[in-house]
Design an enzyme around this catalytic site. Sequence first.
Site, PDB file in Angstrom:
ATOM      1  N   HIS A   3     -13.492  -1.241  27.555  1.00 59.10           N
ATOM      2  CA  HIS A   3     -12.434  -1.979  26.872  1.00 59.10           C
ATOM      3  C   HIS A   3     -11.241  -1.076  26.559  1.00 59.10           C
ATOM      4  O   HIS A   3     -11.368   0.149  26.507  1.00 59.10           O
ATOM      5  CB  HIS A   3     -12.967  -2.589  25.571  1.00 59.10           C
ATOM      6  CG  HIS A   3     -14.013  -3.623  25.795  1.00 59.10           C
ATOM      7  ND1 HIS A   3     -15.317  -3.446  25.408  1.00 59.10           N
ATOM      8  CD2 HIS A   3     -13.955  -4.840  26.392  1.00 59.10           C
ATOM      9  CE1 HIS A   3     -16.015  -4.524  25.750  1.00 59.10           C
ATOM     10  NE2 HIS A   3     -15.213  -5.372  26.349  1.00 59.10           N
TER      11      HIS A   3
ATOM     12  N   CYS B 189     -12.318   1.088   4.249  1.00 57.34           N
ATOM     13  CA  CYS B 189     -13.095  -0.142   4.106  1.00 57.34           C
ATOM     14  C   CYS B 189     -12.555  -0.913   2.897  1.00 57.34           C
ATOM     15  O   CYS B 189     -11.745  -0.393   2.128  1.00 57.34           O
ATOM     16  CB  CYS B 189     -14.579   0.171   3.933  1.00 57.34           C
ATOM     17  SG  CYS B 189     -14.960   1.004   2.372  1.00 57.34           S
TER      18      CYS B 189
ATOM     19  N   CYS C 275      -3.756   2.080   6.299  1.00 58.72           N
ATOM     20  CA  CYS C 275      -2.639   2.284   5.383  1.00 58.72           C
ATOM     21  C   CYS C 275      -1.856   3.539   5.733  1.00 58.72           C
ATOM     22  O   CYS C 275      -2.417   4.515   6.220  1.00 58.72           O
ATOM     23  CB  CYS C 275      -3.157   2.373   3.950  1.00 58.72           C
ATOM     24  SG  CYS C 275      -3.946   0.861   3.392  1.00 58.72           S
TER      25      CYS C 275
ATOM     26  N   CYS D 117       0.843  -1.202   0.000  1.00 56.97           N
ATOM     27  CA  CYS D 117       0.000   0.000   0.000  1.00 56.97           C
ATOM     28  C   CYS D 117       0.877   1.249   0.000  1.00 56.97           C
ATOM     29  O   CYS D 117       0.573   2.230  -0.683  1.00 56.97           O
ATOM     30  CB  CYS D 117      -0.910   0.019   1.222  1.00 56.97           C
ATOM     31  SG  CYS D 117      -2.145  -1.277   1.212  1.00 56.97           S
TER      32      CYS D 117
ATOM     33  N   CYS E  76      -3.232   5.621  21.143  1.00 55.97           N
ATOM     34  CA  CYS E  76      -3.012   7.072  21.161  1.00 55.97           C
ATOM     35  C   CYS E  76      -3.965   7.794  20.213  1.00 55.97           C
ATOM     36  O   CYS E  76      -4.405   8.906  20.507  1.00 55.97           O
ATOM     37  CB  CYS E  76      -1.560   7.397  20.845  1.00 55.97           C
ATOM     38  SG  CYS E  76      -0.409   6.915  22.163  1.00 55.97           S
TER      39      CYS E  76
ATOM     40  N   CYS F 142     -14.557   3.073  24.873  1.00 58.06           N
ATOM     41  CA  CYS F 142     -15.666   2.128  24.791  1.00 58.06           C
ATOM     42  C   CYS F 142     -16.489   2.250  26.068  1.00 58.06           C
ATOM     43  O   CYS F 142     -15.922   2.248  27.171  1.00 58.06           O
ATOM     44  CB  CYS F 142     -15.125   0.713  24.636  1.00 58.06           C
ATOM     45  SG  CYS F 142     -16.389  -0.556  24.690  1.00 58.06           S
TER      46      CYS F 142
ATOM     47  N   CYS G 117     -14.265   4.214   7.806  1.00 54.90           N
ATOM     48  CA  CYS G 117     -13.496   4.509   6.608  1.00 54.90           C
ATOM     49  C   CYS G 117     -13.397   6.029   6.450  1.00 54.90           C
ATOM     50  O   CYS G 117     -14.368   6.744   6.674  1.00 54.90           O
ATOM     51  CB  CYS G 117     -14.185   3.884   5.390  1.00 54.90           C
ATOM     52  SG  CYS G 117     -13.365   4.239   3.824  1.00 54.90           S
TER      53      CYS G 117
END
Length: 187
Positions: free
Chosen positions: A119, A146, A139, A85, A106, A115, A128
Amino acid sequence: AKITEAGRDLPPRLVSCLRKASELEAEVSRLASKRLRKDPAHSKADAVQPGGACDGRPGEYAMRLYAFYLCEACATPFFGGERRCEAAQLPGDDGNAETPRLCRACSAEKAGASCPAGHDRSLVEWKCKYCCSVASWFCWGTTHMCDACHAAPPYRAKPCLGAAGCPLRGRHPQNGSPTWNIPSPFR
């Protein structure tokens, strides 16, 4: 063990830098190998099979396959996508040259995301950057995408279809925005 070159002791500052670089390389190799074990698309690749380019050396294959970056906030290495990528990246595809490369934890902290169930912040899911879907790719160490957007460069933001047509009910930053794109349940 003492680090020397041709029998001569090296300056202590250089020794310290070499040790840190060696420790960082070992940590990235460990992370890359761990990622490869969990990656169904690559864990059984021909390159790691007998006779392959990395026969018996899956760690070496993983280091060739994945890109890792140092988090600009906590200085720990993190997975930033596949090297292919990075090689295919067009100018401007990373959204914003000033976007810091941050690890998942971070990034979530900077975005104020957590959350509600308590979590770990590193488990926050991202939308996306270019559409309203939940991201499955990461990337360049900066951009979440997505499957559909990842497969269709050049990358362009698509309009949100609003609350009725958006899988995130329209509660997210504008598509294409350089802001932190987190689905609203985590905000």
